[in-house]
Enzyme design. Structure first.
Site, PDB file in Angstrom:
ATOM      1  N   LYS A 190     -11.528 -59.719  -1.887  1.00 19.41           N
ATOM      2  CA  LYS A 190     -11.400 -60.021  -3.319  1.00 19.41           C
ATOM      3  C   LYS A 190     -10.486 -61.217  -3.506  1.00 19.41           C
ATOM      4  O   LYS A 190      -9.544 -61.402  -2.731  1.00 19.41           O
ATOM      5  CB  LYS A 190     -10.842 -58.813  -4.085  1.00 19.41           C
ATOM      6  CG  LYS A 190     -10.946 -58.975  -5.601  1.00 19.41           C
ATOM      7  CD  LYS A 190     -10.796 -57.638  -6.321  1.00 19.41           C
ATOM      8  CE  LYS A 190      -9.358 -57.252  -6.510  1.00 19.41           C
ATOM      9  NZ  LYS A 190      -9.232 -55.913  -7.138  1.00 19.41           N
ATOM     10  N   LYS A 192      -8.608 -63.971  -6.577  1.00 21.42           N
ATOM     11  CA  LYS A 192      -8.182 -64.142  -7.960  1.00 21.42           C
ATOM     12  C   LYS A 192      -8.810 -65.398  -8.543  1.00 21.42           C
ATOM     13  O   LYS A 192      -9.004 -66.398  -7.828  1.00 21.42           O
ATOM     14  CB  LYS A 192      -6.656 -64.249  -8.027  1.00 21.42           C
ATOM     15  CG  LYS A 192      -5.931 -63.039  -7.473  1.00 21.42           C
ATOM     16  CD  LYS A 192      -6.255 -61.768  -8.244  1.00 21.42           C
ATOM     17  CE  LYS A 192      -5.376 -60.608  -7.810  1.00 21.42           C
ATOM     18  NZ  LYS A 192      -5.728 -59.359  -8.523  1.00 21.42           N
ATOM     19  N   ASN A 220      -7.798 -60.643 -13.922  1.00 17.29           N
ATOM     20  CA  ASN A 220      -6.544 -60.072 -14.443  1.00 17.29           C
ATOM     21  C   ASN A 220      -6.324 -60.307 -15.942  1.00 17.29           C
ATOM     22  O   ASN A 220      -5.240 -60.721 -16.360  1.00 17.29           O
ATOM     23  CB  ASN A 220      -5.347 -60.585 -13.638  1.00 17.29           C
ATOM     24  CG  ASN A 220      -5.336 -60.006 -12.236  1.00 17.29           C
ATOM     25  OD1 ASN A 220      -5.897 -60.598 -11.307  1.00 17.29           O
ATOM     26  ND2 ASN A 220      -4.740 -58.832 -12.073  1.00 17.29           N
ATOM     27  N   GLU A 244     -13.930 -58.611 -12.225  1.00 17.37           N
ATOM     28  CA  GLU A 244     -12.945 -57.582 -12.603  1.00 17.37           C
ATOM     29  C   GLU A 244     -11.988 -58.064 -13.691  1.00 17.37           C
ATOM     30  O   GLU A 244     -11.514 -59.198 -13.638  1.00 17.37           O
ATOM     31  CB  GLU A 244     -12.169 -57.208 -11.338  1.00 17.37           C
ATOM     32  CG  GLU A 244     -11.075 -56.178 -11.539  1.00 17.37           C
ATOM     33  CD  GLU A 244     -10.441 -55.784 -10.192  1.00 17.37           C
ATOM     34  OE1 GLU A 244     -11.154 -55.742  -9.173  1.00 17.37           O
ATOM     35  OE2 GLU A 244      -9.225 -55.531 -10.177  1.00 17.37           O
ATOM     36  N   GLU A 270      -8.021 -50.494 -14.212  1.00 19.38           N
ATOM     37  CA  GLU A 270      -6.708 -50.305 -13.588  1.00 19.38           C
ATOM     38  C   GLU A 270      -5.578 -50.195 -14.603  1.00 19.38           C
ATOM     39  O   GLU A 270      -4.509 -49.686 -14.283  1.00 19.38           O
ATOM     40  CB  GLU A 270      -6.422 -51.431 -12.585  1.00 19.38           C
ATOM     41  CG  GLU A 270      -6.200 -52.787 -13.212  1.00 19.38           C
ATOM     42  CD  GLU A 270      -5.931 -53.877 -12.178  1.00 19.38           C
ATOM     43  OE1 GLU A 270      -6.872 -54.253 -11.471  1.00 19.38           O
ATOM     44  OE2 GLU A 270      -4.793 -54.330 -12.076  1.00 19.38           O
ATOM     45  N   HIS A 320      -8.231 -48.658  -7.701  1.00 21.64           N
ATOM     46  CA  HIS A 320      -7.290 -49.771  -7.807  1.00 21.64           C
ATOM     47  C   HIS A 320      -6.178 -49.488  -6.819  1.00 21.64           C
ATOM     48  O   HIS A 320      -5.406 -48.557  -6.999  1.00 21.64           O
ATOM     49  CB  HIS A 320      -6.723 -49.900  -9.223  1.00 21.64           C
ATOM     50  CG  HIS A 320      -5.702 -50.994  -9.327  1.00 21.64           C
ATOM     51  ND1 HIS A 320      -4.466 -50.816  -9.888  1.00 21.64           N
ATOM     52  CD2 HIS A 320      -5.751 -52.280  -8.904  1.00 21.64           C
ATOM     53  CE1 HIS A 320      -3.792 -51.957  -9.821  1.00 21.64           C
ATOM     54  NE2 HIS A 320      -4.550 -52.856  -9.232  1.00 21.64           N
ATOM     55  N   GLU A 340      -9.815 -50.392  -2.494  1.00 23.16           N
ATOM     56  CA  GLU A 340      -9.077 -51.654  -2.398  1.00 23.16           C
ATOM     57  C   GLU A 340      -7.930 -51.510  -1.402  1.00 23.16           C
ATOM     58  O   GLU A 340      -7.229 -50.502  -1.412  1.00 23.16           O
ATOM     59  CB  GLU A 340      -8.505 -52.027  -3.764  1.00 23.16           C
ATOM     60  CG  GLU A 340      -7.647 -53.283  -3.728  1.00 23.16           C
ATOM     61  CD  GLU A 340      -7.238 -53.763  -5.111  1.00 23.16           C
ATOM     62  OE1 GLU A 340      -7.145 -52.942  -6.043  1.00 23.16           O
ATOM     63  OE2 GLU A 340      -7.006 -54.978  -5.253  1.00 23.16           O
TER      64      GLU A 340
HETATM   65 MG    MG Z   1      -7.315 -56.050 -10.560  1.00 17.31          MG
END
Ligand code: MG
Length: 366
Positions: A190, A192, A220, A244, A270, A320, A340
């Site tokens: 994963k 960002k 996020n 996500e 999450e 999460h 995760e």
């Molecule tokens: Mg996340």
């Protein structure tokens, strides 16, 4: 049976009561991690003020249940959770029979709701529930995933490794961290997105996909609805596996719109607390992958109810965070697709982590 009960002498009744499990002690330990080189997602700086609280629930049977709540970036958060555990939960938990986690949950919700129907109060309630399930598993001599009824004995996992770093304009640190994860045996990673421009996102995603065919994307909460859709179209077209937290967690209607507009899986959860928030998200068709966080969502008891709601709606489930608490729950759910994790894992075979075998939640060493 009735006759036998009636025939029990007062002495043997007392002996039987003494055999019942009771919570007899509560201890907490606060840990503030030493600062390390920071890494970033779209909105957070991580690694400079991380910490955790470990809860230990003792029983009259000599069994101790463990739960640890970790905090990536809140220096004060662990102290607040510790205070809630020590001063609010202790008197409510002492004397309780851990075989009644749902009754204990009802009691804790009732007594603590003025302090928060979400937030750090629920970190404390979740920790208590996880420690209680650890006690129950140890008492039964079984890992909790088997006690609850298992679906599988190993769990596909991915590494959250594609971070932002300081002094990384050529993305060499970013690339190295993905390469490292793949060298540890991961088959999925994963990354960002959303901290900088869409062109920067595209550059990062291309690097990730060139290294690994299965890439999850995590924004996020950084976008508004319009930007979430614009970037989501790019992520979808590039072939990312899921998208996500594109939006703030409260924007349920925004999630509904986005899930309708995009074919890429929308993953979120999450930052939601309790099954009621998840029931709302699911009823609004706001997610394709439901991601309850075991520290926030309410512990094992609540997490499994959330997982079942997702299953009934035909939705996929992912954790999460990782560790044995998540493993014990994920292994019981047919709709679970991924756990995760981060760095190298013991017991990982072909991108899957093997089930913990110790009785309880295996949270003692987590
Ligand atoms: Mg996340």
């Amino acid at each position: 049976m009735l006759r036998r009960t009636l025939l029990l002498s007062p002495l043997s009744l007392a002996a039987q009561q003494a055999k019942e499990l009771r919570i007899t002690g509560l201890k907490t330990e606060l840990k503030i991690n030493p600062p390390r080189e920071p890494n970033y997602d779209a909105i957070h700086k991580l690694g400079v003020d991380a910490g955790s609280v470990t809860l230990r629930l003792e029983t009259n049977a000599g069994i101790t249940g463990y739960a640890t709540s970790t905090f990536g970036m809140v220096k004060g958060g662990p102290k607040v959770v510790q205070t809630i555990l020590e001063e609010e939960l202790r008197p409510l938990l002492l004397g309780e029979d851990p075989a009644f986690p749902k009754r204990i949950r009802a009691k804790l919700w009732r007594e603590l709701e003025y302090h928060g129907v979400g937030g750090v109060v629920h970190f404390a309630i979740s920790a208590a529930d996880i420690a209680i399930w650890d006690i129950l598993g140890k008492h039964a001599g079984m890992p909790v995933w088997k006690m609850l009824g298992a679906y599988r004995d190993r769990m596909p996992c991915y590494s959250m490794c594609g971070w932002y770093y300081d002094n990384d304009s050529d993305l060499s640190k970013y690339k190295r961290s993905i390469e490292q994860a793949l060298s540890h045996g991961y088959k999925a990673i994963k990354m960002k997105t959303g901290r900088y421009s869409m062109a920067d996102d595209e550059r990062r995603i291309k690097i990730a996909l060139d290294l690994c065919p299965r890439v999850m994307i995590d924004a996020n909460q950084v976008f508004n609805r319009n930007e979430a859709l614009r970037r989501g179209r790019l992520y979808q077209q590039m072939g990312a596996f899921w998208y996500e937290e594109p939006l703030p967690p409260h924007d349920m209607e925004g999630y509904t719109e986005l899930a309708r507009e995009l074919d890429i899986r929308i993953a979120t959860g999450e930052n939601l607390y309790t099954k009621y928030a998840f029931a709302d998200l699911i009823a609004r068709k706001g997610a394709d992958v439901v991601q309850p966080d075991n520290r926030r969502a309410g512990g094992v008891t609540e997490w499994l109810e959330i997982a079942a709601l997702a299953d009934a709606a035909g939705l996929e489930l992912a954790s999460h965070g990782g560790g044995s608490a998540n493993m014990n729950m994920l292994l019981t759910m047919p709709n679970a697709i991924y756990m995760e994790t981060g760095g190298p894992q013991k017991n990982m075979v072909n991108g899957e982590i093997l089930a913990p075998q110790a009785p309880g939640m295996s949270t003692e060493t987590a």
